[in-house]
Motif scaffolding. Structure first.
Motif, mmCIF file in Angstrom:
data_model
loop_
_atom_site.group_PDB
_atom_site.id
_atom_site.type_symbol
_atom_site.label_atom_id
_atom_site.label_comp_id
_atom_site.label_asym_id
_atom_site.label_seq_id
_atom_site.Cartn_x
_atom_site.Cartn_y
_atom_site.Cartn_z
ATOM 1 N N GLY A 183 0.795 -1.222 0.000
ATOM 2 C CA GLY A 183 0.000 0.000 0.000
ATOM 3 C C GLY A 183 0.824 1.267 0.000
ATOM 4 N N GLN A 184 2.151 1.139 -0.120
ATOM 5 C CA GLN A 184 3.037 2.290 -0.122
ATOM 6 C C GLN A 184 4.399 1.828 -0.621
ATOM 7 O OE1 GLN A 184 4.064 3.740 3.778
ATOM 8 N NE2 GLN A 184 4.195 1.680 4.650
ATOM 9 N N ILE A 185 5.265 2.784 -0.884
ATOM 10 C CA ILE A 185 6.646 2.450 -1.252
ATOM 11 C C ILE A 185 7.545 3.139 -0.237
ATOM 12 C CG2 ILE A 185 8.432 2.558 -3.025
ATOM 13 C CD1 ILE A 185 6.273 2.589 -5.127
ATOM 14 N N ALA A 186 8.027 2.360 0.718
ATOM 15 C CA ALA A 186 8.884 2.902 1.773
ATOM 16 C C ALA A 186 10.246 3.260 1.189
ATOM 17 C CB ALA A 186 9.023 1.880 2.899
ATOM 18 N N PRO A 187 10.986 4.168 1.833
ATOM 19 C CA PRO A 187 12.293 4.587 1.295
ATOM 20 C C PRO A 187 13.246 3.443 0.961
ATOM 21 C CG PRO A 187 11.622 6.081 3.037
ATOM 22 C CD PRO A 187 10.586 4.982 2.989
ATOM 23 N N PRO A 188 13.352 2.372 1.794
ATOM 24 C CA PRO A 188 14.283 1.298 1.420
ATOM 25 C C PRO A 188 13.891 0.581 0.124
ATOM 26 C CG PRO A 188 13.711 1.158 3.752
ATOM 27 C CD PRO A 188 12.776 2.142 3.127
ATOM 28 N N ARG A 189 12.634 0.708 -0.293
ATOM 29 C CA ARG A 189 12.169 -0.006 -1.486
ATOM 30 C C ARG A 189 12.070 0.900 -2.714
ATOM 31 N NH1 ARG A 189 9.635 -4.897 0.194
ATOM 32 N NH2 ARG A 189 9.333 -5.002 2.446
ATOM 33 N N MET A 190 12.426 2.159 -2.582
ATOM 34 C CA MET A 190 12.250 3.090 -3.699
ATOM 35 C C MET A 190 13.159 2.747 -4.869
ATOM 36 S SD MET A 190 11.723 6.751 -1.747
ATOM 37 C CE MET A 190 10.283 7.049 -0.720
ATOM 38 N N LYS A 191 14.395 2.378 -4.604
ATOM 39 C CA LYS A 191 15.309 2.040 -5.693
ATOM 40 C C LYS A 191 14.791 0.838 -6.463
ATOM 41 C CE LYS A 191 20.097 0.799 -6.713
ATOM 42 N NZ LYS A 191 21.455 0.530 -6.153
ATOM 43 N N ALA A 192 14.337 -0.216 -5.741
ATOM 44 C CA ALA A 192 13.803 -1.406 -6.414
ATOM 45 C C ALA A 192 12.565 -1.044 -7.234
ATOM 46 C CB ALA A 192 13.463 -2.488 -5.385
ATOM 47 N N ALA A 193 11.737 -0.125 -6.706
ATOM 48 C CA ALA A 193 10.548 0.284 -7.445
ATOM 49 C C ALA A 193 10.928 1.033 -8.723
ATOM 50 C CB ALA A 193 9.668 1.165 -6.559
ATOM 51 N N ARG A 194 11.924 1.910 -8.651
ATOM 52 C CA ARG A 194 12.367 2.633 -9.855
ATOM 53 C C ARG A 194 12.911 1.659 -10.896
ATOM 54 N NH1 ARG A 194 12.937 8.194 -9.349
ATOM 55 N NH2 ARG A 194 12.860 9.053 -7.223
ATOM 56 N N ASN A 195 13.694 0.678 -10.447
ATOM 57 C CA ASN A 195 14.246 -0.299 -11.380
ATOM 58 C C ASN A 195 13.128 -1.103 -12.054
ATOM 59 O OD1 ASN A 195 16.846 0.495 -10.733
ATOM 60 N ND2 ASN A 195 17.127 -1.115 -9.190
ATOM 61 N N ALA A 196 12.115 -1.465 -11.279
ATOM 62 C CA ALA A 196 10.994 -2.215 -11.848
ATOM 63 C C ALA A 196 10.234 -1.364 -12.861
ATOM 64 C CB ALA A 196 10.065 -2.688 -10.734
ATOM 65 N N ALA A 197 10.008 -0.089 -12.529
ATOM 66 C CA ALA A 197 9.281 0.784 -13.452
ATOM 67 C C ALA A 197 10.074 1.011 -14.733
ATOM 68 C CB ALA A 197 8.975 2.112 -12.768
ATOM 69 N N ALA A 198 11.404 1.044 -14.629
ATOM 70 C CA ALA A 198 12.230 1.221 -15.826
ATOM 71 C C ALA A 198 12.165 -0.002 -16.735
ATOM 72 C CB ALA A 198 13.674 1.495 -15.412
ATOM 73 N N ALA A 199 12.009 -1.202 -16.136
ATOM 74 C CA ALA A 199 11.968 -2.432 -16.934
ATOM 75 C C ALA A 199 10.575 -2.736 -17.459
ATOM 76 C CB ALA A 199 12.473 -3.611 -16.094
ATOM 77 N N ALA A 200 9.557 -2.090 -16.903
ATOM 78 C CA ALA A 200 8.176 -2.387 -17.282
ATOM 79 C C ALA A 200 7.695 -1.427 -18.362
ATOM 80 C CB ALA A 200 7.271 -2.300 -16.055
ATOM 81 N N SER A 201 6.603 -1.825 -18.992
ATOM 82 C CA SER A 201 5.993 -1.012 -20.029
ATOM 83 C C SER A 201 4.480 -1.109 -19.889
ATOM 84 C CB SER A 201 6.429 -1.484 -21.419
ATOM 85 O OG SER A 201 5.574 -0.987 -22.425
ATOM 86 N N ALA A 202 3.793 -0.064 -20.319
ATOM 87 C CA ALA A 202 2.330 -0.076 -20.278
ATOM 88 C C ALA A 202 1.735 -1.024 -21.307
ATOM 89 C CB ALA A 202 1.795 1.336 -20.498
ATOM 90 N N HIS A 203 2.583 -1.571 -22.195
ATOM 91 C CA HIS A 203 2.118 -2.499 -23.218
ATOM 92 C C HIS A 203 2.417 -3.957 -22.868
ATOM 93 C CE1 HIS A 203 1.375 1.022 -25.660
ATOM 94 N NE2 HIS A 203 2.643 1.407 -25.479
ATOM 95 N N ASP A 204 2.985 -4.213 -21.678
ATOM 96 C CA ASP A 204 3.299 -5.590 -21.271
ATOM 97 C C ASP A 204 2.018 -6.382 -21.019
ATOM 98 O OD1 ASP A 204 6.027 -5.120 -21.371
ATOM 99 O OD2 ASP A 204 6.102 -4.434 -19.281
ATOM 100 N N SER A 205 2.170 -7.702 -21.027
ATOM 101 C CA SER A 205 1.018 -8.573 -20.809
ATOM 102 C C SER A 205 0.368 -8.314 -19.456
ATOM 103 C CB SER A 205 1.459 -10.036 -20.923
ATOM 104 O OG SER A 205 0.416 -10.906 -20.545
ATOM 105 N N LEU A 206 1.180 -8.208 -18.401
ATOM 106 C CA LEU A 206 0.611 -7.983 -17.066
ATOM 107 C C LEU A 206 0.030 -6.588 -16.930
ATOM 108 C CD1 LEU A 206 2.048 -10.674 -16.454
ATOM 109 C CD2 LEU A 206 2.606 -9.763 -14.193
ATOM 110 N N ALA A 207 0.568 -5.635 -17.695
ATOM 111 C CA ALA A 207 -0.035 -4.296 -17.693
ATOM 112 C C ALA A 207 -1.438 -4.355 -18.281
ATOM 113 C CB ALA A 207 0.843 -3.331 -18.488
ATOM 114 N N GLY A 208 -1.615 -5.150 -19.345
ATOM 115 C CA GLY A 208 -2.948 -5.326 -19.906
ATOM 116 C C GLY A 208 -3.896 -5.962 -18.914
ATOM 117 N N PHE A 209 -3.377 -6.905 -18.094
ATOM 118 C CA PHE A 209 -4.231 -7.518 -17.069
ATOM 119 C C PHE A 209 -4.682 -6.469 -16.051
ATOM 120 C CE2 PHE A 209 -4.295 -9.061 -12.693
ATOM 121 C CZ PHE A 209 -5.392 -9.907 -12.751
ATOM 122 N N VAL A 210 -3.761 -5.603 -15.627
ATOM 123 C CA VAL A 210 -4.099 -4.570 -14.645
ATOM 124 C C VAL A 210 -5.177 -3.643 -15.202
ATOM 125 C CG1 VAL A 210 -3.205 -2.582 -13.375
ATOM 126 C CG2 VAL A 210 -1.855 -4.678 -13.505
#
Length: 635
Positions: free
Chosen positions: A149-176
């Protein structure tokens, strides 16, 4: 085989117990993958999250038992299964969190059909199976938004890396987008990429509010799981009782409280203290039999609590044990003087022994009298030293007792005790891994001698040095280490192979197996080879032989020759003699050695009666059955 573009050139460092578990999963040829944390496997700081195919679930418990892990049942967590293993080398726990479907939310109330999709697209990265990079990125983002339900400071780097690798056209993005609404995936990526982490809680709440399902379904799932969690976690079987015995000032309560805090297992602390002082003693001393009633009440209360929590699958930590009554001078300690007082004291002790379950593991803390006096300032160094020697002498007569040097640093006492508790709990160690805690050089010789003693069953066979060895069932880590001393290439027989083994062996050792494991392992015994089964009598076993006589009959029906039954006295874990059940003289000689232990005379009488009636092989509590597979017919 698909591989990740970022696949590691060198194999990552993986904690040995964890590596054994992953190898066991790989050996099934069924799909699995590591959901996250591939860079934190040498000494995992938290749970190791793994997704497996649902087809693996029927054999998963036995598979991971063979890898040295113990399952903890935790109702109310959806498909999550939790497994634990202790590494004495690093004094750390390895925790597996295994799921067969992907659900989000604190109560796994938002279910998805993504498991098969992710497993179908998994890729190889060195020794690991991982989700495809876009899948892993979206699983990480959904984990942060829906689970946290949030992105705590220790997890911000991992979240940025995930967002950089993801795309709005990915299969799981379509599921969301299909589940929540068009544009949701793009909004998630924008929030993370632009660093608007303060807006994440509101966005997460909006996603959960718009989750496309009947609105009541997630709430009902959450309510059901919340209610089930009230039952608490538990071990799969009856919980063992760990007792601590020592004079005052040795650190009993400190150790047990430390164990309760350090063990990631369901535990319950039970204080016995039948012979300790209480606030009502001055008043009870004026009432005839008052102190005796107090002792009986404490014994019954503590004993029933220990049994209750053990039946509920908790590891019971018992502060003080009834064995204190066996110390010199304890028979009348605290009772009124005279014959009546002695009779009341003996009656109280008898009730204590009848009600209080004997501990499965007894830790005896050994501290010099002067050290105990310096810690608490009670009694005198001479009195405490006398008690110390009395406890040591008593420990030498009690089954399952372990003397620990408690004069050393508390963290070392806690580490040694944790290792002993885990040794009592631990199942077999895993496939092909060389088990052991990595002893230092000073203790290596003693450890090797201890391990060789576990191989005394070799003397039941015609060849002390078999050509090849395999083992299965609930083989513990010490026995597994010993077997590798006997045969460095000793192999674990995976469970549920239905007799489909790659090769055969000269000796197969099974520890407390079920009938299915025995039948499967029989196919791994080479013609002329030997099968050894270490078994316990269990009248409540659901299937298969319940006694050593039953195992003997199973051997015979399976075509084995030269079948023999042996009694491991007093138990498999504490074997001092291996007695042939066919030799009445050897049995009588062994029984004579146990007449001085608690209830030894009564047990010896019952055993002699069974011997007289010819049913001793039905009465033997624990032992070994051996049989030879017929040699191949000459061509």
């Amino acid at each position: 085989m698909p591989t990740r573009p970022d696949a590691m050139e060198q194999a990552p460092a993986i904690e040995p117990n964890l590596a054994a578990a992953l190898n066991a999963l790989d050996g099934t040829a069924l799909p699995w993958l590591l959901l996250r944390g591939e860079d934190d496997l040498s000494r995992p700081a938290g749970d190791v999250d793994i997704l497996v195919a649902s087809e693996l679930l029927p054999v998963l418990d036995k598979l991971l038992e063979a890898a040295g892990f113990r399952r903890i049942l935790a109702p109310g967590h959806g498909s999550h299964r939790f497994y634990f293993c202790y590494s004495a080398r690093t004094n750390a726990w390895v925790k597996l969190d295994i799921v067969s479907d992907i659900a989000f939310g604190p109560y796994q109330q938002w279910r998805t059909p993504l498991a098969r999709r992710c497993l179908g697209g998994r890729v190889r990265s060195g020794p690991l199976w991982l989700p495809a990079l876009p899948d892993q990125a979206w699983l990480q983002l959904l984990h942060l938004f829906l689970d946290k339900g949030q992105i705590a400071p220790p997890r911000m780097k991992a979240a940025r890396n995930a967002a950089a690798a993801a795309s709005a056209h990915d299969s799981l993005a379509g599921f969301v987008d299909s589940r929540v609404g068009p544009g949701t995936a793009a909004n998630v990526l924008e929030l993370v990429r632009t660093g608007r982490f303060d807006d994440v809680p509101a966005a997460a709440a909006a996603i959960t509010a718009r989750w496309a399902w009947a609105p009541a379904v997630p709430r009902l799932v959450a309510a059901r799981h919340r209610g089930l969690r009230l039952l608490g976690a538990r071990l799969q079987d009856k919980g063992p009782v760990v007792g601590v015995m020592a004079p005052d000032g040795a650190g009993k309560t400190t150790l047990l409280r430390g164990l309760q805090a350090a063990l990631p297992l369901p535990t319950k602390y039970v204080y016995m203290g039948m012979w300790g002082a209480g606030p009502w003693d001055s008043w009870l001393g004026k009432v005839p039999g008052g102190r005796t009633v107090k002792k009986i009440y404490r014994a019954v209360r503590g004993g029933l609590l220990a049994r209750f929590w053990s039946l509920l699958g908790r590891l019971v930590l018992m502060d003080r044990v009834p064995y204190d009554a066996l110390l010199p001078g304890a028979a009348t300690g605290g009772a009124s003087n005279g014959a009546v007082g002695g009779i009341l004291a003996k009656a109280t002790n008898a009730i204590a022994f009848a009600v209080v379950r004997p501990p499965d593991l007894l830790l005896v803390l050994d501290v010099p009298g002067q050290v105990m006096f310096d810690r608490k300032g009670e009694h005198s160094p001479e009195i405490l030293e006398g008690w110390r020697l009395a406890y040591r002498n008593l420990a030498a007569q009690l089954p399952g007792s372990n003397v620990i040097d408690a004069a050393q640093a508390p963290e070392r006492v806690l580490g040694q005790s944790t290792g002993l508790v885990w040794r009592r709990l631990s199942p077999a160690l895993g496939a092909g891994q060389r088990p052991g805690a990595g002893p230092d050089e000073e203790g290596a010789d003693a450890l090797s001698l201890h391990l060789w003693r576990l191989l005394d069953w070799r003397f039941l066979l015609p060849d002390l040095q078999p050509r090849s060895v395999a083992y299965g069932g609930a083989t513990g880590p010490d026995m597994a280490s010993a077997l590798h001393l006997l045969d460095p290439s000793a192999a674990v027989l995976p469970p549920d192979q239905h007799g489909d083994h790659d090769r055969t062996y000269g000796v197969v050792l099974l520890t407390v197996p079920d009938l299915a494991a025995f039948r499967s392992a029989s196919a791994a015994v080479e013609p002329g080879g030997w099968m050894c089964v270490e078994a316990r009598r269990s009248l409540f076993q659901r299937s298969g032989p319940r006694t050593l006589k039953g195992w003997k009959n199973t051997f015979v029906r399976s075509g084995y020759q030269d079948v023999s039954v042996y009694w491991n006295a007093p138990s498999l874990d504490q074997t001092t003699r291996i007695v042939p059940v066919a030799s009445a003289a050897a049995i009588r000689n062994t029984l004579a050695l146990h007449k001085d232990v608690r209830f030894g005379a009564a047990k010896a009488f019952a055993a002699r009666l069974a011997l007289l009636l010819g049913v001793f092989d039905l009465a033997v509590p624990e032992g070994t059955v051996t049989g030879r597979r017929p040699p191949a017919e000459p061509q």
